[in-house]
Design a protein around this motif. Structure first.
Motif: not given
Length: 280
Positions: A34, A43, A45, A48-49
């Motif tokens: 974050r 973002d 996410s 994370g990907k």
């Protein structure tokens, strides 16, 4: 002699190595996903990907991460290696992709779709989805295809000539916005000094490549190989007499095609026919 073991203990597979380096740099900095997302404006996410290997992201993201971590060029280089890694492609394409990366010049003829190295992400996604790809496999195939566009960039990019049948430019995407992006991208690439674009009008009539996509690769040692493809299969052709026959057919097609200037005007007219977004 047995293969040398990696001193660092990190993966030698390009995509996995990219993900590992991203995760290592972030944890060494003591940041959460974050916090990283907030700092860079994407973002959380997405990062994370990237760290799980689900996506490669874009070169812009890699450059931003290089700047953030103070690793100039490291992550972008790892991204380029991962994007160009032939193991991302299906087994039957891997030898061709290896040769494509080595080519000193390329000539292409397209029957119904844009060649991979000229495709936008939206175009690649729709074409691959129609072919049955979905989920993470679709994402990986799109990224691998988009990564091939890097071959045409930079001072050392090989000369690339493409002849596109009119059908390619008439087979629009379902989303007009994505179709406009694809045509705009084509005009931008065609303006590069190493790229030559021809359009083959429907009115030219039958010819020797009427149902065959083909790419010729001129390799550093001087020989030329060809890759042909139809809706069901692709074939790498290395036997010299077969390549020569295809080259003669290609030369005949080029004689029938519009000039580069006329081809650019043709694409401009196609762009004018695409509906504009009412909000713009």
């Amino acid at each position: 002699m047995p293969p040398r073991t990696a001193v660092t203990g990190r993966s030698q597979e390009p995509r996995r190595r990219f993900a590992e380096e991203l995760r290592l740099l972030r944890t060494q900095r003591g940041e959460s996903l974050r916090q990283l997302g907030t700092a860079l404006g994407w973002d959380a996410s997405l990062f994370g990907k990237l760290e799980s290997g689900q996506t490669l992201g874009s070169p812009e993201v890699a450059e931003a991460l290089d700047q953030h971590y103070g690793t100039p060029g490291l992550l972008l280089t790892l991204w380029e290696l991962a994007a160009a890694d032939p193991t991302q492609f299906k087994e039957r394409y891997r030898r061709y992709m290896t040769l494509e990366a080595e080519a000193v010049s390329m000539w292409h003829y397209g029957v119904s779709v844009f060649p991979g190295m000229l495709q936008t992400e939206g175009y690649a996604r729709e074409v691959l989805a129609v072919g049955g790809a979905k989920g993470e496999d679709l994402t990986r195939q799109v990224e691998a295809r988009i990564g091939r566009r890097e071959l045409l960039k930079g001072d050392d990019a090989p000369p690339f000539r493409t002849i596109l049948s009119e059908a390619v430019l008439r087979s629009s995407l379902r989303d007009p916005k994505e179709w406009r992006k694809q045509l705009e991208h084509l005009t931008e690439v065609a303006a590069r000094p190493n790229v030559t674009l021809h359009v083959m009008p429907d009115a030219s009539g039958p010819h020797g490549l009427v149902s065959t996509d083909v790419m010729f690769l001129r390799l550093p040692e001087g020989r030329t190989v060809a890759y042909t493809e139809n809706a069901h299969r692709g074939e790498l052709i290395e036997e010299s007499s077969s390549v020569e026959r295809l080259q003669r057919a290609y030369d005949a097609v080029r004689d029938l095609a519009l000039s580069p200037a006329g081809s650019r005007k043709f694409v401009t007219r196609m762009l004018e026919e695409v509906p504009c977004d009412p909000s713009t």
